[in-house]
Scaffold this motif. Structure first.
Motif: not given
Length: 421
Positions: A211-222, A228-229, A280-282
C-alpha cells in the motif's frame, strides 16, 4: 617427564579435577559436620588415652602430641584430603590415638576423590594394620583378630564413602540433565515464538509495503483511492502492533503450554486472509475442497493457515501482481493438503532462489536475494513438527501453451481419523 611432575602433588594434595587446592568455602552444613567430627574424634581420642597403660612417660607424651595434632588436622581434610590422610600413615603403625582421625581421613578420601586415590590411601592403611597389631596386640582378639577387625573397618568405610560419592554424582547428573532439558525447552519456545513473529509480522509488513508503494508511485491517484490505501495502511499497522504486543506478552510472562497463546487463526480465517491479499492487489483464487471445514482440528487448521500466509507473503515479495491459487483439500485419515501456485515472472525468476518442483536440488539455481528462504525454512520446521511434508520449487505450468513456469508450495499434514470424532 612434565606430566609425571604434576602427578605427585596431585596425589599428595588431592588437587584433582574435581576440586583444586585453593581455599574451600564451608557452608553452614559443612561447619556443622566439621565441628561434630572434631568433637567426636577428640572425645574418642581421650577415651583411648584413658585406657593406655604400660607406655613409658616419654612415649605417652609423644602419643598425646600426635593425637592432638591429628584431631586438629580434621579442619584440613576438606582442603587437602589425600595429603592429610597420607600424613597419618607413618604414625598409624604404632599410635592408638590417631585411630579416630585415621577413620575420618579415609572416609573423606572415599567421598571426595577418585578411586585411584582411594586405592592408594586404603592400601597404605591396610598395610599399617599388621605392624600396629604386632606392636599393640589386643589381649582378647589377638594379632589376627585385630588385623581382621582393622581391615574390615577400613573396607566398610571405603565402601560407604564410595556409595555416598556415587549417589552425589548421580544427583548432580540428574540436576544437570534437568537444567539442560529446561534450557532446551526454552530454546524450542524461543524458536516457536520466532516462527510466530515471522509468519505474522512478515505478512502484515508486506501489506504495508504494497500500500505504501502504491501511494509513493501513483501520485495521480484519486482522493478516494488514497483514502482507502491510507486506511489499509492504518489497519495493517494496527494489526501488526497487536500481534507484536501478543508475542511480547508471551516472552515477558511465559507460556504454560505448547500451544500458542489465543487468539490464534484457524482454517476458518483463511477466507479473510485471502481477502486481505486481494485488497493489497494480489489476485487470489481460493479452492477450499473440504466436506466440513469446521471438523479440522484447531492445531491443524492453524498450521494450514500459516502455510497459506507464508505463501501469499512470498508471492507479494517475489512475484508482485501475479495471480495466486490456493487449494486446500483432504479428509480425516488421508491428511490435509495445502497447495499455493503462482506464475514466475521474469523479475521473480532472477531474484528467487528456487529449484525445479520435484527435481534435483543440485541443479543450477538463480542468484538468491539477501535473506531469501528464511520464511520457507521456518515453515519447513513448522510442518516437520506437525509430522507433515513440505515441497516448494518451480515447475512447468499445467495449462498447455501457457508459456510461464509456476512456483508451487505444497504441504501435506497428517489428519488422524480419530480427530474427526
Amino acid at each position: 617427564m612434565t606430566e609425571y611432575r604434576w602427578l605427585l602433588p596431585s596425589v599428595l594434595l588431592g588437587s584433582g579435577a574435581e576440586r583444586g587446592p585453593g581455599r574451600v568455602r564451608r557452608s553452614a552444613r559443612d561447619w556443622f559436620v566439621d565441628i561434630t567430627l572434631f568433637v567426636v574424634t577428640s572425645l574418642f581420642t581421650l577415651i583411648i588415652l584413658s585406657e593406655l597403660e604400660g607406655d613409658p612417660p616419654p612415649l605417652m607424651m609423644v602419643e598425646q602430641v600426635i593425637g592432638a595434632v591429628s584431631c586438629a588436622g580434621i579442619w584440613l581434610r576438606r582442603r587437602w584430603p589425600v595429603g592429610f590422610a597420607l600424613a597419618l600413615v607413618p604414625v598409624s603403625w604404632f599410635s592408638a590415638l590417631v585411630s579416630g582421625p585415621t577413620l575420618v581421613a579415609l572416609f573423606t578420601v572415599a567421598v571426595h576423590r577418585p578411586f585411584r586415590h582411594v586405592a592408594l590411601v586404603g592400601g597404605l592403611y591396610v598395610l599399617c594394620v599388621l605392624p600396629y597389631a604386632v606392636l599393640r596386640p589386643d589381649p582378647e582378639l589377638g594379632v589376627v583378630g585385630l588385623m581382621v577387625l582393622g581391615v574390615s573397618l577400613y573396607l566398610a568405610l571405603v565402601a560407604w564413602g564410595m556409595f555416598i560419592r556415587a549417589r552425589r554424582q548421580l544427583v548432580l547428573s540428574l540436576r544437570d540433565r534437568a537444567e539442560r532439558a529446561s534450557e532446551e525447552a526454552k530454546r524450542l519456545e524461543r524458536e516457536r515464538i520466532a516462527r510466530e513473529m515471522h509468519d505474522v509480522l512478515a505478512h502484515r509488513l508486506s501489506l504495508l509495503s504494497v500500500h505504501a508503494g502504491a501511494l509513493a508511485f501513483r501520485r495521480d491517484m484519486p482522493r478516494e483511492d488514497v483514502s482507502r490505501a491510507a486506511e489499509a495502511i492504518r489497519h495493517s499497522a494496527h494489526q501488526a502492533l497487536q500481534d507484536l504486543r501478543a508475542v511480547i506478552g508471551v516472552l515477558r510472562h511465559g507460556d504454560d503450554g505448547d500451544a500458542p497463546q489465543p487468539p490464534q487463526p484457524t482454517l476458518a480465517d483463511l477466507p479473510g486472509l485471502v481477502e486481505e491479499s486481494r485488497k493489497a492487489g494480489t489476485p487470489v483464487r481460493l479452492a477450499l475442497r473440504l466436506a466440513d471445514p469446521a471438523a479440522v482440528p484447531d492445531a491443524l487448521g492453524r498450521t494450514a493457515y500459516r502455510i497459506a500466509q507464508e505463501g501469499l507473503t512470498n508471492a507479494r515479495k517475489h512475484a508482485p501482481g501475479s495471480p495466486v491459487r490456493v487449494e486446500v483439500d483432504g479428509a480425516p485419515g488421508d491428511g490435509l493438503t495445502v497447495v499455493l501456485r503462482n506464475p514466475v515472472r521474469a523479475p521473480a525468476r532472477q531474484l528467487a532462489h528456487v529449484v525445479p518442483f520435484g527435481g534435483d536440488a543440485s541443479g543450477p539455481a538463480a542468484l538468491p536475494i539477501p535473506g531469501s528462504g528464511t520464511g520457507l525454512i521456518g515453515l519447513a520446521e513448522r510442518v516437520s513438527l506437525a509430522g507433515g511434508r513440505l515441497e516448494h520449487g518451480v515447475s512447468a505450468a499445467d495449462a498447455p501453451g501457457a508459456g510461464e513456469d509456476e512456483f508451487r508450495l505444497r504441504a501435506w499434514l497428517p489428519w488422524p481419523a480419530a480427530a474427526a470424532a
